[in-house]
Design a protein around this motif. Structure first.
Motif, PDB file in Angstrom:
ATOM      1  N   ASP A 157     -24.397  23.682 -13.576  1.00 61.99           N
ATOM      2  CA  ASP A 157     -23.783  23.032 -12.422  1.00 61.99           C
ATOM      3  C   ASP A 157     -24.164  21.548 -12.443  1.00 61.99           C
ATOM      4  O   ASP A 157     -25.314  21.179 -12.216  1.00 61.99           O
ATOM      5  CB  ASP A 157     -24.315  23.749 -11.172  1.00 61.99           C
ATOM      6  N   ASN A 207     -23.412  19.066 -10.493  1.00 64.62           N
ATOM      7  CA  ASN A 207     -23.890  18.495  -9.229  1.00 64.62           C
ATOM      8  C   ASN A 207     -25.365  18.833  -9.005  1.00 64.62           C
ATOM      9  O   ASN A 207     -26.139  18.006  -8.532  1.00 64.62           O
ATOM     10  CB  ASN A 207     -23.041  18.959  -8.050  1.00 64.62           C
ATOM     11  N   GLN A 267     -15.226  13.267 -19.202  1.00 65.30           N
ATOM     12  CA  GLN A 267     -14.359  14.243 -18.539  1.00 65.30           C
ATOM     13  C   GLN A 267     -15.161  15.084 -17.565  1.00 65.30           C
ATOM     14  O   GLN A 267     -14.717  15.390 -16.473  1.00 65.30           O
ATOM     15  CB  GLN A 267     -13.699  15.163 -19.583  1.00 65.30           C
ATOM     16  N   LEU A 322     -16.093  13.362 -14.251  1.00 63.25           N
ATOM     17  CA  LEU A 322     -14.980  12.993 -13.374  1.00 63.25           C
ATOM     18  C   LEU A 322     -15.013  13.754 -12.062  1.00 63.25           C
ATOM     19  O   LEU A 322     -14.666  13.231 -11.011  1.00 63.25           O
ATOM     20  CB  LEU A 322     -13.647  13.289 -14.078  1.00 63.25           C
ATOM     21  N   ASP A 323     -15.434  15.005 -12.146  1.00 64.33           N
ATOM     22  CA  ASP A 323     -15.413  15.868 -10.961  1.00 64.33           C
ATOM     23  C   ASP A 323     -16.629  15.714 -10.071  1.00 64.33           C
ATOM     24  O   ASP A 323     -16.698  16.304  -9.014  1.00 64.33           O
ATOM     25  CB  ASP A 323     -15.341  17.341 -11.390  1.00 64.33           C
ATOM     26  N   VAL A 324     -17.594  14.963 -10.547  1.00 67.86           N
ATOM     27  CA  VAL A 324     -18.820  14.869  -9.764  1.00 67.86           C
ATOM     28  C   VAL A 324     -18.588  14.079  -8.486  1.00 67.86           C
ATOM     29  O   VAL A 324     -17.864  13.090  -8.471  1.00 67.86           O
ATOM     30  CB  VAL A 324     -19.926  14.184 -10.588  1.00 67.86           C
ATOM     31  N   ASP A 325     -19.183  14.558  -7.446  1.00 71.21           N
ATOM     32  CA  ASP A 325     -19.127  13.841  -6.186  1.00 71.21           C
ATOM     33  C   ASP A 325     -20.130  12.688  -6.273  1.00 71.21           C
ATOM     34  O   ASP A 325     -21.327  12.873  -6.126  1.00 71.21           O
ATOM     35  CB  ASP A 325     -19.497  14.801  -5.055  1.00 71.21           C
ATOM     36  N   ARG A 368     -14.975   4.950 -11.442  1.00 68.90           N
ATOM     37  CA  ARG A 368     -14.945   6.200 -12.203  1.00 68.90           C
ATOM     38  C   ARG A 368     -15.827   6.063 -13.419  1.00 68.90           C
ATOM     39  O   ARG A 368     -16.185   4.958 -13.831  1.00 68.90           O
ATOM     40  CB  ARG A 368     -13.505   6.516 -12.666  1.00 68.90           C
TER      41      ARG A 368
END
Ligand code: ADP
Ligand code: MG
Length: 415
Positions: A222, A224, A261, A264-267, A391
């Protein structure tokens, strides 16, 4: 000293594992070996875990994380390379030396912690000590202390079945703490927990680590979680470590397209801290300084607002150009009349996610302070918004304030 060091470490499963390593060194891929029934679980891993840090190994399922951690405590022997724990190579240890290392130096916390259902929480926490033959009262004392540390004081006599999932995981952690080793290995220890409980456990682990100064090698899939916990993170892919760095380094400078890549999704707001995105103050005003010298300072630095600090550089407030001009006009000797003492300050390690609301309420720049309330930086709203919109893959934040970029602080007054 480094607690753990891996140098060009390999773990290859299957027949003729040595030959597998040789082929990998010659450039063969993991897939090519797999076609021949050989699994290259860990390939050419080199990293160092510093004493007292939380080092996270992050990677998707199958990337070799568990194999890596199992080599560290000697459950698996590396096929090639070195693996040092406090400078001693695990590869060359005999069974007796390995047992001693596991007893004295390295404890492991697993995801599905096998608690004994018919033993009390206290007995479960003391399990490692019981196996070592530690005296009964010593076992009890250390288990009790470990349970207190993980917030389970008073549960010693309960049975695991009476505990929630999160509490059971705490017993697992207590067992490792009771062992008293400097190094904790945690393999997906929180992965099975509900998000809220997981978050609680992460906070508690960070707190415990600060309190006890343990070295923690933490494994997760994970990202995060990796970024929340890790002082540094090793990103693993297909058996290889592709990048080692702080959360900020990985977010801001991903080593390759795979990492880019991934992040990219990390807060970002949960990862970046005030200290990571702040700008150093161009100048600080000493509280006993007069309005005239402050006006000059503002003019020199082309800024309309400066923070005021006492002799110890602790935050007293801020002054704005307008108020300074008025004070100079009125012939004020001190800054008292011009001081804005309602400055909002935030700690260096505050996460941006916690600052968003604050910043929305405060149009003016936030002061970033250290543990002693000394001013270490400035966080303008525009800096904050900019940090959030960036980003992965882009360069460092562009300068967002109309301030000189050199880190010089004009230390006026405050002598
Ligand atoms: P992760 O913990 O990142 O999910 P693992 O270290 O468990 O990854 O596994 C990495 C690779 O090694 C996988 O392909 C897995 O199937 C393989 N593997 C792990 N243990 C063994 C073993 N004892 N024998 C053969 N292959 C194994
Ligand atoms: Mg695993």
């Amino acid at each position: 000293m480094n607690a753990i060091v891996a140098r060009e470490t390999y773990k290859v499963f299957g027949k003729r594992a040595d030959r597998g390593v040789a082929r990998l060194r010659e450039g063969a891929t993991r897939e090519e070996l797999r076609a021949d029934g050989i699994t290259a679980a860990v390939i050419d891993a080199s990293f160092e875990v510093r004493e007292g840090e939380i080092f996270v190994v992050m990677g998707l399922s199958g990337s070799g994380k568990s194999t890596l951690i199992r080599m560290v405590n000697g459950l698996l022997e590396p096929t090639a390379g070195e693996l040092l724990v406090y400078g001693e190579d695990v590869v060359t240890m005999n069974q007796q030396q390995l047992r001693r290392m596991r007893r004295e130096k390295v404890s492991m916390v697993f995801q599905h912690f096998a608690l004994f259902p018919h033993r009390t929480v206290g007995e479960n926490a003391a399990y490692g000590l019981a196996v070592q033959g530690t005296a009964k009262d010593e076992q009890e004392r250390r288990a009790k202390e470990a349970l207190r540390l993980v917030g389970l004081k008073g549960w010693e006599d309960s049975l695991p079945g009476q505990l929630s999932g999160g509490m059971r995981q705490r017993v697992g952690l207590a067992r490792a703490l009771a062992a008293g080793t400097d190094i904790l290995l945690m393999d997906e220890a929180f992965s099975a927990l509900d998000p809220l409980i997981k978050r609680e456990m992460q906070d508690q682990l960070i707190e415990l680590q600060h309190k006890l100064g343990k070295t923690i090698l933490f494994i997760t899939h994970d990202l995060n979680e990796a970024m929340r916990l890790g002082d540094r993170i090793a990103m693993m892919r297909d058996g290889r470590i592709v990048q080692v760095g702080t959360a900020e380094q990985i977010l801001n400078n991903p080593a390759n397209e795979f990492v880019a890549q991934f992040v990219l999704d990390v807060d970002r707001t949960r990862v970046l801290t005030a200290g990571a995105v702040m700008t150093p103050p161009v100048a600080l005003v000493g509280s006993e300084q007069g309005p005239r010298s402050v006006q000059k300072l503002m003019s020199d630095h082309q800024t309309a607002r400066l923070f005021v600090v006492d002799r110890e550089k602790r935050l007293c407030g801020a002054v704005d150009e307008e108020a300074i001009v008025r004070a100079v006009r009125d012939g004020d000797e001190t800054l008292d009349g011009a001081l804005d003492d309602q400055v909002v300050s935030v700690p260096e390690n505050a996460r941006l996610s916690d600052l968003l609301a604050l910043s929305a309420d405060t149009p003016k720049a936030l002061a970033v302070v250290d543990d002693e309330r000394r001013v270490v930086g400035v966080l303008a709203r525009v800096t904050l918004l900019n940090a959030l919109s960036r980003r992965g893959g882009e360069s460092r934040a562009p300068e967002t304030q109309n301030l000189p970029t050199d880190h010089a602080r004009a230390e006026v007054g405050a002598r």
